[in-house]
Design an enzyme around this catalytic site. Structure first.
Site, PDB file in Angstrom:
ATOM      1  N   SER A  14       0.802  -1.224   0.000  1.00 23.08           N
ATOM      2  CA  SER A  14       0.000   0.000   0.000  1.00 23.08           C
ATOM      3  C   SER A  14       0.834   1.272   0.000  1.00 23.08           C
ATOM      4  O   SER A  14       0.289   2.368  -0.143  1.00 23.08           O
ATOM      5  CB  SER A  14      -0.948   0.015   1.207  1.00 23.08           C
ATOM      6  N   GLY A  15       2.144   1.154   0.138  1.00 27.74           N
ATOM      7  CA  GLY A  15       3.009   2.327   0.103  1.00 27.74           C
ATOM      8  C   GLY A  15       3.351   2.735  -1.319  1.00 27.74           C
ATOM      9  O   GLY A  15       2.873   2.144  -2.293  1.00 27.74           O
TER      10      GLY A  15
ATOM     11  N   CYS B  96      17.612   3.869  -3.740  1.00 28.63           N
ATOM     12  CA  CYS B  96      17.559   4.786  -4.886  1.00 28.63           C
ATOM     13  C   CYS B  96      18.763   5.725  -4.925  1.00 28.63           C
ATOM     14  O   CYS B  96      19.355   5.940  -5.995  1.00 28.63           O
ATOM     15  CB  CYS B  96      16.253   5.566  -4.886  1.00 28.63           C
TER      16      CYS B  96
ATOM     17  N   ASN C  41      13.390   7.577  -8.906  1.00 27.80           N
ATOM     18  CA  ASN C  41      13.634   6.849  -7.657  1.00 27.80           C
ATOM     19  C   ASN C  41      12.659   5.699  -7.420  1.00 27.80           C
ATOM     20  O   ASN C  41      13.006   4.700  -6.785  1.00 27.80           O
ATOM     21  CB  ASN C  41      13.585   7.805  -6.464  1.00 27.80           C
TER      22      ASN C  41
END
Length: 355
Positions: free
Chosen positions: A13-14, A153, A323
């Site tokens: 869910s992120g 990233c 990213n």
């Protein structure tokens, strides 16, 4: 026709989980069997990711305690650092391939975890098993691997900018490398914080953790692999006013009698086999635009460049990436493709978005 690979996503869910779902929605060989979320358990995927409405229509989030690890072929771990390390180990021991997007298996030195991430690693025996999922350096090792650790990233951008300098040995290794990183707000994740909310982030530029960012340890580990010796590296990230993207600038001192032509050869040689790195040397009179995050958003592409300052004998390598794609979910899907025998770019061929 062979059945689709069954995938499960921990922490879907992120922002990283959402990007993973977006990419996998267009992958012809993968079906997402389950996706976990503590906050959205029992609710459709588009509850957390409204842009995915109409996709995954039969899929609802489930809680971690209700998943069956053994019913999938591959697990993606997008949980916060330290939360999913034991679940990853369980999946690995059950013969399930694992692609870990957290930092839990990136570093081979277990002593770094308490210092950098605040936890003692529960399965240090698996740290050497994990393959660092940076295609340009570890692509061959990813093929058939059982556990892949997706790079951070900032580390991805820093390594792409600096690796040709180190591999070619055109810089003074004893002086080392200083990496300046400009990072987008989505790097902070979906949970608002004092410094990530729009009124404070918009129009702002500020350094954070300038005393030793976690991703520096990843970059040092990879660059050491390239040359077989230690290297001094400092990485200082800056939060800037953009939603997506990372721009890394790697500053180093050239060895004596090394100049622009040697740098051209170093970058061209290092990335000669890459399908997704665009090399852009910069010098007065060269009609080349500099690396720009605007040119790579939404894609696996990286723009890499360099500039030589003859007067000071210094060189700066640059790398621009998205990213969330190249720095997270895209590299995760690349790793899965390599591990399971897909075409490595399956589901990843979309061109960048612009503007």
């Amino acid at each position: 026709m062979a059945r689709a690979v069954r995938a499960g996503i921990l922490g879907a869910s992120g922002m990283t989980g959402g990007e993973l779902l977006r990419i996998l929605a267009s992958h012809p060989g993968v079906e997402v069997e389950w996706a976990t979320s503590r906050e959205y358990a029992g609710k459709p995927v588009h509850t957390a990711h409204p842009h995915l409405r109409g996709f995954y229509t039969g899929l609802k989030y489930t809680s971690i305690d209700k998943i069956d690890i053994g019913e999938v072929d591959v697990v993606f771990n997008a949980l916060p650092h330290g939360v999913g390390a034991s679940i990853v180990a369980e999946a690995y021991e059950n013969g399930v391939r694992v692609v870990d997007l957290s930092a839990d298996y990136r570093l081979r030195d277990q002593s770094l975890y308490p210092k950098l991430y605040g936890f003692k690693h529960p399965r240090p025996d698996l740290l050497e098993e994990a393959i660092y999922a940076l295609p340009e350096i570890y692509g061959e090792k990813l093929r058939g691997a059982r556990l892949a650790a997706v790079p951070g990233c900032n580390a991805t951008a820093a390594i792409l900018a600096a690796a040709p300098l180190v591999a070619s040995k055109i810089i003074d290794m004893d002086v080392g490398i200083i990496v300046d990183v400009k990072a987008a707000s989505s790097e902070a994740g979906s949970k608002p914080s004092r410094h990530s909310i729009h009124p404070l982030r918009e129009g702002s530029a500020r350094p954070y953790t300038p005393w030793g960012h976690r991703h520096a340890a990843e970059a040092v580990q990879v660059l050491r692999d390239l040359v077989g010796r230690g290297i001094r590296l400092s990485l200082v990230p800056h939060a800037v006013s953009m939603t997506r993207g990372v721009l890394a600038s790697a500053h180093a001192l050239l060895r004596d009698n090394i100049g622009f032509s040697e740098a051209v050869r170093a970058y061209a040689s290092f990335y000669k086999d890459s399908q997704i790195v665009r090399v852009k040397p910069m010098a007065p009179g060269l009609p080349v635009d500099p690396p720009d995050v605007k040119n790579v958003i939404g894609s696996m592409f990286a723009e890499v460049g360099f500039a030589v300052e003859e007067e000071s004998g210094r060189i700066t390598g640059f790398a621009a990436i998205d990213n969330l794609v190249r720095g997270a979910a895209g590299q995760a899907v690349y790793a899965m493709n390599a591990m399971l025998g897909f075409d490595e770019w399956e589901g990843l061929r979309s061109p960048p978005l612009r503007p």
